[in-house]
Design a protein around this motif. Sequence first.
Motif, PDB file in Angstrom:
ATOM      1  N   THR A 147      -1.585  -3.523   0.413  1.00  0.00           N
ATOM      2  CA  THR A 147      -2.997  -3.687   0.718  1.00  0.00           C
ATOM      3  C   THR A 147      -3.769  -4.040  -0.546  1.00  0.00           C
ATOM      4  O   THR A 147      -3.455  -3.546  -1.638  1.00  0.00           O
ATOM      5  CB  THR A 147      -3.566  -2.401   1.347  1.00  0.00           C
ATOM      6  OG1 THR A 147      -4.955  -2.574   1.594  1.00  0.00           O
ATOM      7  CG2 THR A 147      -3.366  -1.202   0.445  1.00  0.00           C
ATOM      8  N   LEU A 172      -0.896   2.867   7.710  1.00  0.00           N
ATOM      9  CA  LEU A 172      -0.683   1.961   6.592  1.00  0.00           C
ATOM     10  C   LEU A 172       0.400   2.514   5.678  1.00  0.00           C
ATOM     11  O   LEU A 172       0.496   3.719   5.463  1.00  0.00           O
ATOM     12  CB  LEU A 172      -1.981   1.774   5.802  1.00  0.00           C
ATOM     13  CG  LEU A 172      -3.034   0.879   6.454  1.00  0.00           C
ATOM     14  CD1 LEU A 172      -4.283   0.860   5.594  1.00  0.00           C
ATOM     15  CD2 LEU A 172      -2.524  -0.528   6.632  1.00  0.00           C
ATOM     16  N   GLU A 215      -6.721  -4.510   8.769  1.00  0.00           N
ATOM     17  CA  GLU A 215      -5.978  -3.265   8.593  1.00  0.00           C
ATOM     18  C   GLU A 215      -4.999  -3.063   9.744  1.00  0.00           C
ATOM     19  O   GLU A 215      -3.870  -2.606   9.543  1.00  0.00           O
ATOM     20  CB  GLU A 215      -6.951  -2.089   8.503  1.00  0.00           C
ATOM     21  CG  GLU A 215      -6.297  -0.803   8.027  1.00  0.00           C
ATOM     22  CD  GLU A 215      -7.279   0.337   7.937  1.00  0.00           C
ATOM     23  OE1 GLU A 215      -8.090   0.497   8.879  1.00  0.00           O
ATOM     24  OE2 GLU A 215      -7.257   1.067   6.937  1.00  0.00           O
TER      25      GLU A 215
END
Length: 664
Positions: free
Chosen positions: A498, A578, A485
């Motif tokens: 992702t 993210l 991550e």
Amino acid sequence: MIEPKHDDMDSNKLTHFVPERRHNHLDYCFMCPDTEGPRKMDTVLRAVKNDINVESEKEKEDDEVEGRTKCGKYIRCSFPKCNQWMHEKCADDFICGEYSPKQAQLLFNLNGPVCTAHFCWHCYDERHKNASRFDELIDCIWCMRSFHEQCIPAGTKLLPNYGKKKAFVCHIHCIFTPSITSEMRLKHCSDCELDFQEDQVGGSKKGKRIDKGEEKIECRKCANVFHRKCAFQRVVGIGCDIYKNDLCSYCVTGLTIVPNQHVIAYCETSRKRYPKGYYPATAISCKDVPSDVNLGRNFGMTGYICVRWMWGSSKKPFFHLVHKSQVHRITTNCHKSFADSDFKNELKKLKIKYTAPTHPLNHVEMMKTVTIVTENVFVKGITKQSIRERVEIRDCFCVADKVTGIKCDTSRCFNRQSHSECPKSCGENCQNRALQQKREIKCEVREAADGKGYGLFAIRDIEPEEFIGEYCGEVIDLVEWKRRERRQTGIRSEDEFTYFMGLTDKYKVDARFIGSIARYANHSCEPNSEVEGIDVPVSIHSGEEATYEPHLGIFAKEKIKAGAEITFDYMLKKSQGLAVDFCYCRAEKCKMKIGEKSRNDDSDDEKFDENLYVSDDEEDEERKDEKENKKKDSKKLKKEKNGKMVHKRQSSMGGSNDKIKKKK
């Protein structure tokens, strides 16, 4: 390479200039002016010819070079078959815009730093970094940058008869720079976009108040004007005291203006309706200029950009040749520098894109980086036994149909309700053993519509609650999941997605590089399928206990016709920087974004930070420090309760705040 003037500042924390391309650049470090590279290589070659122990000779030479130079020993670029040398220290410290050798290492998923010859600089700087990796690249002959042919900066053109490989000279190497007058300067900061008139009276930007009289710097290479504080935040790394350079961040990092990009340009010749000043325009390449348009002797010269003004009609457009120092990117507040304020409303009507066009992602080449598997792959340190669980056997009490003999085909089955498959003792006609019998439906992967890339499509009709396939990938633990991550966070790319799925409380499935074809299923706010965690019985130990192994299965929520796209809800949330992707599902209840970003999260505005990659020991130390701080705070609260406390309450009569001391 020319480094910025920094006096007593730490050069490792500065954003560096675009590195120059020298003769025999493969033998030198391309990030610093050191010339010790050929000596080392000659020593190694001489050792090979004389049958000397190369490893011992390399170690001696490394020690000699490390003693002679400031940057330490040399290392090679980790990209396959690349012969570019660089210093290990330079690879750790060098940052130019979005690029750093360490960040490129994360993008290519390699074990060492990567040089600038393997990606398009423009796509990389615009955070389309996966798109920058593929297709043909064209090198600039004067600096270490490469571009796609579509991304070659406006105002440049390919060099004819330059060998078999295409080459050009990019815009930062223009020979002539015209003098910039005060009228040509922008009326707003090129970084924070705050009007300088607002700054003099204490204006505000996004809730942050700018101090009066803050120092403003005029760039010596272009018409940009910026606050010294803004340059500190954008160009200088964390830890520097002050920015002492007289170049804006765009000139330092070599930001590009590409063809078909919306810009604001300075018009020197006044017309009847339009006076001198900045106006919105579109940059175009030299080959797109009509043959009957005469733009003067500077046409085709490096550094001069041809623009098409927005005030012209489609039948009779107006073209002009403007130097790159007077052409700037169009932004949300660029209208503050317009010579005619009416163009502010025109921009709103046109609904133009403020982002620069980039090369499209080559999905065919991207698919080659993925290994397709039909079952989960366990990384080092994790086995099937570690994820399995021995529990009480789960028997259902379903009765087979008298005509067909089929059982457990509806949600009334107890095991289906508890998200587990029936054991073998349930019989061959049991319909709740799809993963054990590998009854996957054949689907095809092909290009989807509306810019989704590739998607998963059904070949035949699929009934509701029918098993479609298993979501496979690499089984990783939480420690490895955090590391991966952080890798995605460090890449800072809008086309890096992702593929994490929760398998259990302690393990996850990652299908980024290794996975089944189910990884190509796109997101939808109104999906026709869903992902469920299924426990599959592996072995039965006795009549009461069995070992179950967790899996991820995709089941249809409704009837899916042949040729329809299979989608499910990703259920992502914005966390730790993210990327939250824009949703292309076009459903009636579309949320427009996959997941949400918290209000206090400014991670997208931060530069690449190596501190994101902390070890597990450092994380444990941080947790211990947090616990100790909480204990200290609780002790302080107890002392304050025993001592004197001051409270504020609003008076019922006068409306003022009275301070009342509370006695012991």
